[in-house]
Design a protein around this motif. Structure first.
Motif, PDB file in Angstrom:
ATOM      1  N   GLY A 174       3.841  37.198  16.461  1.00 38.78           N
ATOM      2  CA  GLY A 174       3.274  38.326  16.231  1.00 38.78           C
ATOM      3  C   GLY A 174       4.270  39.325  15.410  1.00 38.78           C
ATOM      4  O   GLY A 174       3.818  40.374  14.722  1.00 38.78           O
ATOM      5  N   VAL A 215       1.092  41.797  14.942  1.00 37.60           N
ATOM      6  CA  VAL A 215       0.773  42.714  16.092  1.00 37.60           C
ATOM      7  C   VAL A 215       1.464  44.364  15.655  1.00 37.60           C
ATOM      8  O   VAL A 215       2.397  44.239  14.860  1.00 37.60           O
ATOM      9  CB  VAL A 215       1.273  42.420  17.426  1.00 37.60           C
ATOM     10  CG1 VAL A 215       0.280  41.039  17.636  1.00 37.60           C
ATOM     11  CG2 VAL A 215       2.761  42.197  17.442  1.00 37.60           C
ATOM     12  N   ASP A 218       1.495  43.261  23.215  1.00 42.16           N
ATOM     13  CA  ASP A 218       0.775  42.095  22.520  1.00 42.16           C
ATOM     14  C   ASP A 218       1.889  41.096  21.998  1.00 42.16           C
ATOM     15  O   ASP A 218       2.376  41.590  20.746  1.00 42.16           O
ATOM     16  CB  ASP A 218      -0.205  43.057  21.539  1.00 42.16           C
ATOM     17  CG  ASP A 218      -1.240  41.854  20.658  1.00 42.16           C
ATOM     18  OD1 ASP A 218      -0.925  40.439  21.020  1.00 42.16           O
ATOM     19  OD2 ASP A 218      -1.965  42.109  20.188  1.00 42.16           O
ATOM     20  N   ALA A 252       0.664  38.133  20.464  1.00 46.18           N
ATOM     21  CA  ALA A 252      -0.108  37.285  19.531  1.00 46.18           C
ATOM     22  C   ALA A 252       0.187  35.878  19.954  1.00 46.18           C
ATOM     23  O   ALA A 252       1.070  35.218  19.750  1.00 46.18           O
ATOM     24  CB  ALA A 252       0.486  37.408  18.171  1.00 46.18           C
TER      25      ALA A 252
END
Length: 626
Positions: free
Chosen positions: A54, A85, A124, A126
């Motif tokens: 990400g 992200v 996060d 990804a």
């Protein structure tokens, strides 16, 4: 002659304790204390970790694979799917510790520390498409704590973890003291050395970097990261001048951030295999001895440690893929092709610039890795020299530069060969960890300098530490099966001082340090692999002058002792820094609030901060003690 001890199991620890067993009192003095803490690190930068899918700088980028080895086609467009992200938190965790102190008799005491750490899924990463442990697609949630070193599937001897939490026992030991003898038996840290941030004599234990890497409160040094394991440690005061100390401790490897976790250090296109390397040395015992002497204002120490280095040394491992685009024979090489399972390029490395970018920030020579493939993996050598008709030069290199503008003995750059393989699919790789045996010898001196009372140089503490490791092994920047072997010197010069500037304020504590390493940087990466990027190989020459770092830190309590101001600065003379201002507020004996910020920067990939300069954050810790 190697200075080593090899044995198996905990029986050695039990046998060592047998002579000390004595009757104990029937009544126990038992106390419990601990704390619960909320730890938060909020990002103050828009940058994301570039080793994560990400955070890749190549998200959404399209390139044409049109090198001469592709077959004269007009160009194959490849697009890296944009999985960018935008995270707000590096850490948002709850931590608790409970300490049990036991007074058994006049000679025996005991101590147990239980620790729990919960990190909810607020980051996060990804999720990426790759090859998982059993050959299937790897598309799972991030496991923050799962490192399967031991047979119990855990990173350490006494721990239990799931994706978002871990529970462990960092201390479980008994102390015996009688006259000049002191002995500690059980799960423990062995902390030698005086340097802040730098580890010269403090080499008995590895580090656990799965939580906030090494960006916690600087004044705490490595107290929370230093890994414990079962040991016997003893000191004996020979006379008023000399004391001797020794330990025997079961080997426990360092634990790096897990693949895909917030502080991941290795590009996620590489999986790391720690388990097999650890199983080869899981019965080893590290041993160490030191002698400490005091002569008035002068203190000295001499130490020798025989250990397996807890920090992993990496080499490319066998890929094992039998259904790849090049047929079953290609299983005998280190990469796996994820291909186009649903019409979209897989999430491994598939852009030449991406490969050289990630090898650069990882301290590798991207072109040397490609050259070395042919030496270590016969199927790749046959591919290079068969279908592609490549010929190596006198140095065994097929490609001498990374950039497309350069040419090697075949008139090609390393970009050109990558075009061929990326046309077949994205590439994942596997890194096998090795824990090498080594001996570390060293000494230290400290001296208290006296001058005019209340002057700045009065009671200035001067320390010097040095260690020598013959035939130390390092990860080869070409990720080859043979490691680099060098003799390494590590030295540290330290000045410490408490100085009172006024009657209203308590004394200020200052510390200044300089560290020099002859062969590697602070992260243990060999200097010959540093400084590369998308278009340049590592600069070379760094290993001739070594690595140098400076630390300056101070603590200033305010008059009512409720507040304290801290500052810690780590400067890499190779071009990078970390600055950590901090404030501590303690309104009562039960509550403590600490706030600090981490500001990091690196000039280029020769800096120790090249993999972490994205991680500027503001941290706060709110602690309730009981």
């Amino acid at each position: 002659m190697k200075f080593s001890v090899k044995t198996a199991g905990l029986s050695v620890l039990a046998l060592a304790a047998t002579p000390l067993l004595t009757p104990v009192a029937s009544a126990l003095d038992f106390s419990v204390s601990g704390f619960i803490r909320q730890e938060m690190a909020y990002k103050i930068s828009s940058d994301e970790n570039p080793t994560l899918r990400g955070g890749s700088k190549f998200n959404g980028e399209t390139v044409l694979l049109d090198g001469p080895l592709v077959g004269g086609l007009p160009g194959i467009p490849i697009t890296q799917e944009d999985k960018s992200v935008d995270n707000d938190w590096n850490v948002f965790a709850t931590k608790a510790e409970v300490d049990f102190s036991i007074n058994i008799s006049n000679n025996w005491t005991g101590f147990v520390k239980l620790r729990g750490y919960y990190q909810p899924d607020v980051f996060d990463t990804a999720r990426w498409r790759g090859i998982g442990e059993n050959g299937g697609d790897y598309n799972d949630d991030t496991n923050h704590f799962g490192v399967k070193n031991h047979s119990n599937g855990e990173a350490t001897y006494l721990s239990y973890s799931e994706e978002n939490y871990m529970i462990d026992i960092p201390a479980l030991y008994f102390d015996y003291a009688k006259g000049p003898l002191w002995v500690r038996i059980g799960q423990q840290q062995v902390a030698w050395g005086e340097a802040l941030f730098f580890r010269v004599a403090d080499v008995a234990n590895g580090l656990d970097l799965r939580r906030h890497l090494f960006f916690d409160f600087g004044a705490e040094e490595y107290a929370d990261e230093r890994l414990s394991s079962p040991a016997v440690r003893a000191t004996y005061r020979v006379n008023d001048t000399w004391e001797i100390e020794g330990f025997a401790q079961m080997f426990q490897p360092s634990v790096l951030p897990t693949r895909g976790s917030p502080y991941n250090l290795i590009a996620t296109v590489f999986s790391q295999n720690y388990h097999e390397g650890y199983q080869k040395v899981d019965d080893q015992i590290n041993v160490g001895f030191r002698a400490l002497g005091t002569f008035g204002d002068l203190g000295v120490q001499f130490f020798a440690i025989s250990r397996h280095n807890p920090d992993p040394i990496f080499a490319l491992g066998r890929g094992g893929q039998t259904n790849g685009p090049f047929g079953p024979a290609f299983a005998e090489q280190p990469f796996v092709f994820t291909g186009f399972p649903d019409g979209v390029q897989g999430d491994g490395t598939h852009i030449p610039e991406s490969w050289f970018y990630h090898s650069g920030i990882g301290g590798l020579d991207g072109a040397a890795v490609i050259n070395r493939l042919a030496e270590d993996w016969p199927v790749i050598k046959a591919t290079f020299e068969g279908p592609f008709g490549l010929v190596a030069d006198a140095n065994g290199e097929y490609f001498t530069t990374a950039d497309t503008a350069g040419s090697g003995p075949n008139g090609l750059s390393a970009y050109d060969i990558l075009d061929v393989f990326y046309a077949a699919g994205a590439i994942d790789g596997s890194l096998d960890a090795t824990y090498a045996a080594e001996d570390v010898f060293g000494f230290g001196v400290n001296y208290i300098h006296y001058a005019e009372p209340d002057s700045f140089f009065d009671q200035l503490v001067v320390r010097f530490e040095a260690s020598f490791t013959p035939d130390k092994k390092f990860t080869n920047p070409n990720l080859g099966q043979d490691f680099l072997v060098e003799d390494e010197w590590v030295t540290s010069f330290i000045l410490e001082k408490y100085h009172r500037f006024s009657d209203e304020f308590p004394a200020t504590f200052f510390i200044f340090e300089w560290m020099h390493k002859s062969e590697s940087d602070l992260l243990g990466r060999h200097l010959s692999g540093l400084g590369g990027d998308e278009h340049h190989r590592p600069g070379g020459g760094e290993d001739d002058r070594g690595w140098d770092g400076l630390v300056f830190a101070f603590q200033q309590p305010l008059p009512n002792l409720t507040w304290r101001i801290d500052m810690s600065i780590l400067y890499d003379l190779g071009g990078g820094y970390m600055i950590q201002p901090a404030v501590r507020y303690k309104p009562s004996g039960d509550w403590t609030i600490e706030a600090f910020a981490n500001f990091l920067d690196s000039k280029d990939n020769a800096s120790i901060f090249s993999t972490t300069d994205w991680s500027d954050d503001f941290s706060m810790r709110i602690t309730y003690q009981f």
